[in-house]
Design an enzyme around this catalytic site. Structure first.
Site, PDB file in Angstrom:
ATOM      1  CB  ALA A  38      43.728  54.880  38.782  1.00  0.00           C
TER       2      ALA A  38
ATOM      3  NE  ARG B 255      32.058  50.854  48.955  1.00  0.00           N
ATOM      4  CZ  ARG B 255      33.027  50.609  49.830  1.00  0.00           C
ATOM      5  NH1 ARG B 255      32.880  50.914  51.093  1.00  0.00           N
ATOM      6  NH2 ARG B 255      34.154  50.062  49.433  1.00  0.00           N
TER       7      ARG B 255
ATOM      8  N   GLY C  13      40.303  42.583  37.916  1.00  0.00           N
ATOM      9  CA  GLY C  13      40.914  42.478  39.242  1.00  0.00           C
ATOM     10  C   GLY C  13      42.275  43.155  39.310  1.00  0.00           C
TER      11      GLY C  13
ATOM     12  N   GLY D 155      42.077  42.865  52.855  1.00  0.00           N
ATOM     13  CA  GLY D 155      42.860  41.635  52.801  1.00  0.00           C
ATOM     14  C   GLY D 155      43.734  41.551  54.053  1.00  0.00           C
TER      15      GLY D 155
ATOM     16  CG  ASN E  56      47.523  43.887  50.736  1.00  0.00           C
ATOM     17  OD1 ASN E  56      48.621  44.421  50.633  1.00  0.00           O
ATOM     18  ND2 ASN E  56      46.755  43.595  49.697  1.00  0.00           N
TER      19      ASN E  56
ATOM     20  NE  ARG F 210      31.086  88.591  36.462  1.00  0.00           N
ATOM     21  CZ  ARG F 210      30.359  89.113  35.474  1.00  0.00           C
ATOM     22  NH1 ARG F 210      29.602  90.192  35.708  1.00  0.00           N
ATOM     23  NH2 ARG F 210      30.365  88.589  34.275  1.00  0.00           N
TER      24      ARG F 210
ATOM     25  CE  LYS G  47      32.755  92.055  32.080  1.00  0.00           C
ATOM     26  NZ  LYS G  47      31.965  91.955  30.845  1.00  0.00           N
TER      27      LYS G  47
HETATM   28  C1  UD1 Z   1      42.438  45.415  47.534  1.00  0.00           C
HETATM   29  C2  UD1 Z   1      43.257  44.214  47.986  1.00  0.00           C
HETATM   30  C3  UD1 Z   1      43.130  44.049  49.499  1.00  0.00           C
HETATM   31  C4  UD1 Z   1      43.535  45.319  50.188  1.00  0.00           C
HETATM   32  C5  UD1 Z   1      42.759  46.518  49.651  1.00  0.00           C
HETATM   33  C6  UD1 Z   1      43.311  47.782  50.228  1.00  0.00           C
HETATM   34  C7  UD1 Z   1      43.190  42.635  46.132  1.00  0.00           C
HETATM   35  C8  UD1 Z   1      42.578  41.414  45.581  1.00  0.00           C
HETATM   36  N1  UD1 Z   1      42.770  43.031  47.313  1.00  0.00           N
HETATM   37  O1  UD1 Z   1      41.102  45.092  47.828  1.00  0.00           O
HETATM   38  O2  UD1 Z   1      43.948  42.972  49.937  1.00  0.00           O
HETATM   39  O3  UD1 Z   1      43.355  45.201  51.573  1.00  0.00           O
HETATM   40  O4  UD1 Z   1      42.888  46.574  48.226  1.00  0.00           O
HETATM   41  O5  UD1 Z   1      42.642  48.881  49.701  1.00  0.00           O
HETATM   42  O6  UD1 Z   1      44.056  43.212  45.499  1.00  0.00           O
HETATM   43  N2  UD1 Z   1      41.696  48.178  40.350  1.00  0.00           N
HETATM   44  C9  UD1 Z   1      42.012  48.219  39.017  1.00  0.00           C
HETATM   45  N3  UD1 Z   1      41.525  47.254  38.194  1.00  0.00           N
HETATM   46  C10 UD1 Z   1      40.764  46.236  38.650  1.00  0.00           C
HETATM   47  C11 UD1 Z   1      40.440  46.205  40.008  1.00  0.00           C
HETATM   48  C12 UD1 Z   1      40.928  47.187  40.840  1.00  0.00           C
HETATM   49  O7  UD1 Z   1      42.711  49.124  38.562  1.00  0.00           O
HETATM   50  O8  UD1 Z   1      40.382  45.388  37.836  1.00  0.00           O
HETATM   51  C13 UD1 Z   1      42.217  49.233  41.204  1.00  0.00           C
HETATM   52  C14 UD1 Z   1      41.134  50.043  41.859  1.00  0.00           C
HETATM   53  O9  UD1 Z   1      40.848  51.177  41.088  1.00  0.00           O
HETATM   54  C15 UD1 Z   1      41.749  50.410  43.195  1.00  0.00           C
HETATM   55  C16 UD1 Z   1      42.714  49.297  43.472  1.00  0.00           C
HETATM   56  O10 UD1 Z   1      42.913  48.611  42.260  1.00  0.00           O
HETATM   57  O11 UD1 Z   1      42.496  51.618  43.108  1.00  0.00           O
HETATM   58  C17 UD1 Z   1      42.169  48.352  44.522  1.00  0.00           C
HETATM   59  O12 UD1 Z   1      40.970  47.809  44.042  1.00  0.00           O
HETATM   60  P1  UD1 Z   1      39.750  47.542  44.991  1.00  0.00           P
HETATM   61  O13 UD1 Z   1      38.627  47.014  44.218  1.00  0.00           O
HETATM   62  O14 UD1 Z   1      39.501  48.737  45.824  1.00  0.00           O
HETATM   63  O15 UD1 Z   1      40.359  46.375  45.862  1.00  0.00           O
HETATM   64  P2  UD1 Z   1      39.813  45.843  47.182  1.00  0.00           P
HETATM   65  O16 UD1 Z   1      38.829  44.787  46.890  1.00  0.00           O
HETATM   66  O17 UD1 Z   1      39.405  46.965  48.041  1.00  0.00           O
END
Ligand code: UD1
Ligand code: CA
Length: 460
Positions: free
Chosen positions: A9, A15, A78, A140, A169, A331, A349
């Site tokens: 999270a 967006r 990531g 993915g 995925n 209220r 109130k």
């Molecule tokens: C990710 C998956 C993708 C999948 C998709 C589904 C990877 C590389 N890709 O892509 O295969 O289809 O989710 O929704 O995993 N987050 C962190 N820290 C980070 C980056 C992300 O906590 O450094 C959390 C985000 O808050 C989110 C989740 O990981 O809840 C997924 O991250 P997001 O950036 O949405 O991944 P996608 O690129 O959509």
């Protein structure tokens, strides 16, 4: 099994175009993260870790006090890095890790259970949740050889053939803890985004000859929230689920598409809910109550036999058989007794309206106690605020407050007393008395005739 749930999270949610961290946006009265935790709750995990980043303090503050622990991922490198940070916050006792997302609120507990069950029965090193999407653009893709999962390729890193794969995925996985600990250390960031991808874990394990299992979820559960449009979509699904549950339990909802009930609101069997009703927070509706049309109630309770129409309630208590509305504003601290009434254009109130007492029209009742069987005439107000402090008004039992009375607090009106219409009452009224505060009415006979004559003499 010693289970740890890791909720990812930390993402910004660009967006959403909002200052608020994405996972704190609410659907049906609960944050997206709250939904993720509620879905995982029945798994009875031994530990739950939430990986936070953007708005970390705010997100951590939102966690239930004795539930999940938050761990900060800074910078966000990531999903693989996020899993590493989350795993680092788990105890060494953990043998199974379930990774899930903080922004996928439609995911069901049964789906998470299916992932864990498959993981266990297939003795897998990793089990991933997939879904077959009508349009998997942006996700993915799950790459299989002879039916076996061999890797996940991100859209931006995929070739033409891989992009044609519709199995995506979800980003929910079960892992053997020892395997995960080892493989997270082997991730590299040499991809299009320069990030550590949790998805790469799958290909590494497959190459190691480890067993990868998978579970296919219903597409409808796998809606990630990235925009306000997504948020509206999932809110509608959750709302429908709440309404269906209530109808199943005996609540009459006349048009479920037009009723907005937050999770946590308690509605008893036999209650009737008309269209355009919004029930928020810790609101309770007893069976036999009728609510709506057009009611917005927050942290309020409406008892059996009460009717509330076209009104706004905040922290109010509506007693049995009481009637509220149309166009009433209750209220915090408004407390209407059994069989009482707050009618049209009435604001109440921090006041008790006693059993069977009525405030039918155009009144402001603040910081007031009204006893039993009293009637407050139209356009009466309590002047409770002298510019410095709020003062109380006490109205006894069987009192008749005349129309357009101003009760200048602090003031009390004794049992069985009357006030004359139009009076400004600034001194206490004795029980049984009539209090009148009114200048004499004068009469000028023949005025109209004289006025007319003067006009014609002036040649008007
Ligand atoms: C990710 C998956 C993708 C999948 C998709 C589904 C990877 C590389 N890709 O892509 O295969 O289809 O989710 O929704 O995993 N987050 C962190 N820290 C980070 C980056 C992300 O906590 O450094 C959390 C985000 O808050 C989110 C989740 O990981 O809840 C997924 O991250 P997001 O950036 O949405 O991944 P996608 O690129 O959509
Ligand atoms: Ca996403």
């Amino acid at each position: 099994m010693h289970l740890a749930v890791i909720v990812l999270a930390a993402g910004k949610g660009t967006r959403m175009k909002s200052e608020q961290p994405k996972v704190l946006h609410r659907a049906c009265g609960r944050s997206l993260l709250g939904w993720a935790l509620a879905t995982a709750e029945p798994l009875n995990a031994d530990e739950t870790v939430v990986v936070v980043g953007h708005g970390a303090d705010e997100v951590v503050a939102s966690l239930p006090p004795d539930g999940a622990v938050g761990v900060v991922q800074e910078p966000q490198l990531g999903t693989g890095d996020a899993a590493r940070v989350g795993f680092g916050a788990c105890t060494p006792d953990v043998d199974t890790v379930l990774v899930t997302l903080g922004d996928m609120p439609l995911l069901g507990t049964a789906t998470l259970e299916a992932v864990l069950n498959t993981h266990r029965t297939e003795r897998a090193a990793a089990t991933l949740l997939t879904a077959v999407f009508q349009d998997p653009t942006g996700y993915g893709r799950v790459v299989r050889e002879d039916g076996q999962v061999v890797g996940i390729v991100e859209e931006r890193d995929a070739d033409e053939e891989q992009r044609a794969i519709r199995e995506m995925n979800v980003s929910v996985y079960a892992f053997d803890a020892a395997v995960l600990g080892d493989v997270l250390g082997r991730l590299r960031s040499d991809n299009d985004q320069g990030e550590y991808y949790l998805t790469d874990v799958i290909a590494i394990l497959a190459a190691d000859g480890q067993r990868i299992a998978s579970v296919v979820a219903d597409e409808a559960e796998c809606v990630g929230v990235n925009s306000h449009a997504d948020l509206a979509l999932v809110s509608n699904v959750l709302r429908r689920r709440i309404n269906e549950r209530l109808m199943h339990d005996g609540v009459a909802i006349l048009d479920p598409d037009r009723v907005y009930i937050d999770v946590g609101v308690d509605v008893g069997a036999g209650a009737r809910i008309y269209p355009d009703v919004y029930l928020h927070g810790a609101t309770t509706i007893e069976g036999g109550a009728e609510v709506g049309p057009n009611v917005d109630a927050t942290d309020s309770s409406i008892a059996a036999g009460a009717t509330v129409r076209y009104s706004v309630l905040e922290g109010a208590v509506v007693g049995p058989e009481a009637t509220v509305g149309p166009y009433t504003y209750l209220r915090p601290g408004a407390d209407l007794g059994i069989g009482s009434k707050a009618g049209s254009f009435v604001e109440v109130k921090n006041s008790q309206v006693g059993p069977r007492s009525k405030v039918p029209h155009l009144s402001y009742i603040g910081d007031t106690t009204i006893g039993e069987d009293s009637n407050v005439g139209a356009a009466t107000i309590t002047a409770n605020y002298d510019g410095f402090t709020k003062n109380r008004t006490e109205i006894g039992d069987r009192v008749k407050i005349g129309s357009d009375t101003i009760l200048v607090a602090p003031v009390s009106v004794g049992d069985d007393a009357y006030t004359g219409a139009g009076s400004v009452i600034s001194r206490d009224v004795s029980p049984g008395a009539l209090a009148l505060e009114r200048s004499h009415q004068e009469e000028i006979p023949g005025y109209a005739e004289r006025r007319k004559r003067r006009a014609s003499e002036d040649g008007e």
